[in-house]
Design an enzyme around this catalytic site. Structure first.
Site, PDB file in Angstrom:
ATOM      1  N   ARG A 312       0.834  -1.210   0.000  1.00  0.00           N
ATOM      2  CA  ARG A 312       0.000   0.000   0.000  1.00  0.00           C
ATOM      3  C   ARG A 312       0.871   1.263   0.000  1.00  0.00           C
ATOM      4  NH1 ARG A 312      -5.421   1.575   0.499  1.00  0.00           N
ATOM      5  NH2 ARG A 312      -6.128  -0.574   0.459  1.00  0.00           N
ATOM      6  N   GLU A 724     -10.218   5.583   6.878  1.00  0.00           N
ATOM      7  CA  GLU A 724      -8.794   5.896   6.995  1.00  0.00           C
ATOM      8  C   GLU A 724      -8.374   7.231   6.371  1.00  0.00           C
ATOM      9  OE1 GLU A 724      -8.278   1.919   5.253  1.00  0.00           O
ATOM     10  OE2 GLU A 724      -6.450   1.837   6.458  1.00  0.00           O
TER      11      GLU A 724
END
Ligand code: MTE
Ligand code: HPA
Ligand code: MOS
Length: 778
Positions: A312, A724
């Site tokens: 990520r 997030e």
């Protein structure tokens, strides 16, 4: 009133949270004979166990048993990506506090005394604690990962300007308020029921079965709620849950494990600290011509989720900016620290921070405003809109978001004021920055992008929904409740979201990657639609019968305001509950299981190319800070956030996520500091030594706006994930700090680490006041 989606319904457990009626694991009343379970961990960060002595502990009245790896009846080792996570240390110890001995006792007092007298002797080795040390010793977890496009070396060589450096970002403790916790109840036929404070009930079911040598069908994991998780309970609720399950299996009694805060902070994994070597080539306008980043994360002692976190990072190193020539590589370093793990943003923040630092450096070097640099590089709509890994940034609103926010926050006029202030003030220096976010929504591990839901409709027209999503305070339950209520056109109070259990929903994904409403909400909607289709058929017959001349036709059946009718005779209506009762009497099935799998996503790890994300959540933030030139103390004066979360299912809940995520990110970029000694012991393991943001740290002016956008039509209710992304908006605060330092000495390069603590700011200001030389790469 049946349109609850889009309304700010309160959190399901809001009254329960404030009255104490919402139970967390340790609030559960004890079962008769329940045992208190704890552990003793490794005294050293690296070494071999030479002796474990539990005799003294077993002598203590009330101590029922002490268990080591030798007592494990299944496999002692598990892991989501690589099976290298020992449940209990066996021979080798890998970090300070790594569980070695599990103790079961009748009382907390007996447990505490036993923990003090268990002896673990080790032959200690020199631990590896830092990224630099791991690099020197060539110790990595897994292979190097790479995402690249274009001609990086050539374009770096020919670029009009070049800069390079090393960027450090620190780790972060999740600091959930409910520590890791589990209770296990033994059952018949070797069965176990485990209540766990986990984001990942299916994983708890799996590791308990694996370690205890049971079939998956013998283990049920239930999670009613968590008192916060923030990624820290995606994988790491496992060890405490297995401890409870092991004791329940060995003794036939129920067993409770509740970590205290200090132990929890000492022995569980955190956000990965990163070291990144960067190199950038750019032109006079600040447009990036080529970048090369070499990421190194501090993985800790086992693999855990580190490779996914690094993936990520690589997928977010571009952040909001089009880099025609880019090479990102990443290596996870082995160290003798608790395995680092998921934390809100999941590696994204570490990647994005590097680019925001680079863009600030370019602006300083060229002597132009960093906003100009950012606008020169931001992803385009029809061109310059493909990421280094090949995904098109579809329906991109970044340019509008940047422009709109710069205007609403009066960026330009405040820049002039700050220039003025800094020229005059000898005591303080101010800084201003606008940074963006583009966060990819989907698990980068493709198979995890699925959700299932069980919807039970009862004969009074009320509904119970169960999905794999777990509630950790983020409000997934109320959002699913709203979605289901709207499907049946009933009042949301007629819908309850039930505790998450592997007995009702199998093979679920963790509640993570911000995608739990997307996945589980969509699955619930699919289940509702199935039930509705059956009800529609039934209602068509039912209403046709009761009114002469009407031919039964399901397409004409409407659900509205808790009632059902045929739109050809809208005055004849039957209550939803009545219809359900009638339907049951005619043997219509009023339960369904829905399944959703995100379409159209794919990513090839080997080539580093594909479309890993269903869509992006985008936004931008402006922050203004003031720093005391003599102490380094920093305050955030004002922040303005603008975020595109599509059509919000619950704007009240989502604002909470935005504000909370941003403040948590502020903690990461300004205050939170993990301090270890040379033995690998965490010194900052309590709220007194580890500084999370306090109410006094909240920006004096704090504006939060939602960017209106209804074009995310392929996601449930045209919403976008919110969990997030806001954390990364806090990079504006860090960038503002760096910007402030550029006023201290306009000539020198600024090497500011993240977090920009008071000490760090003072260090850099001291260096800057001594060093006038600019240091471009020739
Ligand atoms: N909000 C609260 N109150 N508590 C939490 O633990 N975790 C965050 C975010 N918001 C968290 C939170 C993280 S790390 C994620 S991935 C998402 O919530 C998960 O939930 P969602 O998919 O429903 O957004
Ligand atoms: N995000 C969060 N958790 C995860 C992911 C991800 O992309 N992949 C596996 N676990
Ligand atoms: Mo969140 S870090 O994906 O649990």
């Amino acid at each position: 009133m049946t349109n609850s989606v889009g309304k700010s319904l309160p959190h399901d457990a809001a009254p329960g949270h404030v009255t104490g009626q919402a139970l967390f694991i340790d609030d559960f009343p004890a079962m008769a004979g329940e045992l208190h379970v704890g552990f003793v961990g490794s005294p050293v960060a690296s070494g071999e166990i030479t002796e474990i002595d539990v005799q003294a502990a077993l002598q203590i009245p009330g101590v029922v048993g002490c268990y080591t790896a030798a007592d494990v009846s299944g496999h002692n080792v598990f892991g989501l990506i690589v099976a290298d996570d020992p449940f209990l240390a066996d021979g080798e110890v890998l970090y300070v506090g790594q569980p070695v001995v599990v103790i079961a006792a009748e009382t907390p007092e007996a447990l505490a005394e036993a923990r003090r007298v268990v002896k673990i002797e080790c032959h200690a080795r020199t631990p590896i604690l830092t990224i630099e040390h791991a690099i020197r010793e060539n110790r990595y977890l897994g292979p190097v990962r790479r995402i690249a496009r274009g001609k990086v070396a050539e374009n770096l060589a020919t670029a009009p300007h070049r800069l390079q450096g090393t960027f450090n970002s620190g780790g972060q403790e999740q600091f959930y308020l409910e520590s890791q916790a589990a209770i296990a109840y033994p059952g018949e036929q070797g069965q176990l029921v485990v209540h766990s404070s986990t984001q990942n009930p299916t994983e708890i079911q799996a590791v308990v079965a694996e370690v205890l040598g049971l079939g998956l069908h013998q283990v049920v994991c239930i999670c009613k709620r968590m008192g916060g998780a923030f990624g820290g309970k995606e994988s790491q609720a496992a060890i405490p849950a297995i401890m409870a399950a092991l004791v329940a299996q060995k003794t036939g009694r129920s067993a409770r494990v509740i970590y205290n805060k200090d132990d929890d902070m000492r022995v569980t994994g955190k956000r990965h600290e990163y070291l990144t070597r960067w190199e950038v080539g750019f032109n006079d306008a600040g447009q990036v011509l080529a970048v090369r980043y070499e990421f190194f994360s501090n993985g800790g002692a086992t693999t855990d989720l580190s490779p996914s976190v690094m993936e990520r990072t690589l997928l977010h190193a571009d952040n909001c900016y089009y880099f025609s020539n880019a090479e990102f590589t990443g290596k996870v370093c082995f160290t003798n620290l608790p395995p680092n793990t998921a934390f809100r943003g999941f590696g994204g923040p570490q990647g994005m921070a590097v680019t925001e630092n680079v863009l600030e450096s370019i602006a300083e070097y060229l002597g132009i405003d960093a906003l100009e640099v950012r606008q020169a590089n931001v992803y385009g709509v029809d061109s310059r809109n493909v990421t280094p890994y090949g995904q098109v940034v579809d329906k991109n609103h970044l340019t509008e978001i940047f422009t709109k926010l710069a205007a609403s926050s009066s960026y330009k006029s405040r820049r002039a004021e700050i220039d003025d202030f800094n020229a005059k003030s000898r005591l303080q220096v101010r800084g201003l920055a606008l940074t963006g976010i583009k966060f990819g929504i989907s698990f980068t591990t493709k198979f995890l992008n699925q959700g299932n839901a069980l919807v039970n409709v009862y004969t009074d027209g009320t509904v119970q929904v169960s999905t794999g999503a777990t509630e950790m305070g983020q409000g997934v339950n109320v959002k699913i409740r709203q979605l289901v209520a709207d499907e049946f056109a009933i009042d949301p109070h007629c819908v309850l979201v039930m505790a998450t259990s592997t007995e009702k929903n199998n093979n679920t994904s963790p509640t993570a990657a911000s995608a739990s409403t997307d996945l589980n909400g969509a699955a619930a909607v699919i289940a509702c639609q199935e039930i509705k289709a059956r009800l529609r058929n039934f209602a068509a017959e039912h209403l046709a019968d009761s009114e002469s001349g009407l031919v039964a036709s399901p397409e004409h059946i409407c659900f509205e305001d808790g009632q059902v009718y045929d739109d050809r005779q809208p005055r004849v209506r039957v209550g939803f509950g009545q219809l359900c009762d009638d339907a049951r009497r005619e043997r219509v099935d009023l339960g369904a299981r829905g399944f959703f799998a995100t379409p159209g996503i794919d990513f090839n790890r080997e080539t580093g190319r594909g479309t890993p994300f269903f869509y992006f959540t985008q936004g931008a933030a402006v922050a203004e800070v003031v720093i005391d030139r003599f102490t380094g103390e920093m305050r955030v004066l004002r922040t303005d956030l603008l975020i595109d979360i599509g059509n919000s299912i619950n704007p009240g809940i989502d604002r909470g996520q935005i504000i909370g995520g941003f403040i948590q990110g502020m903690g990461w970029v300004t205050n939170e500091c993990l301090v270890y000694n040379e033995r690998g012991e965490l010194l900052s393991h309590s709220p007194t030594t580890y500084k999370i943001p306090a109410i006094t740290d909240i920006p004096q002016v704090f504006n939060v706006d939602l960017f209106p956008n209804d074009d995310n039509t392929h996601n449930v209710a045209s919403s976008k994930a919110v969990g997030e992304p806001p954390l990364m908006m806090a990079l504006a605060v860090w960038a503002a700090a760096k910007n402030a330092l550029s006023y201290v000495n306009g000539e020198a390069e600024i090497d500011l680490k993240l977090p920009a603590t008071g000490e760090e700011l003072l260090r850099v200001m001291t260096v800057l006041s001594q060093k006038p030389l600019p240091a471009p790469v020739s």
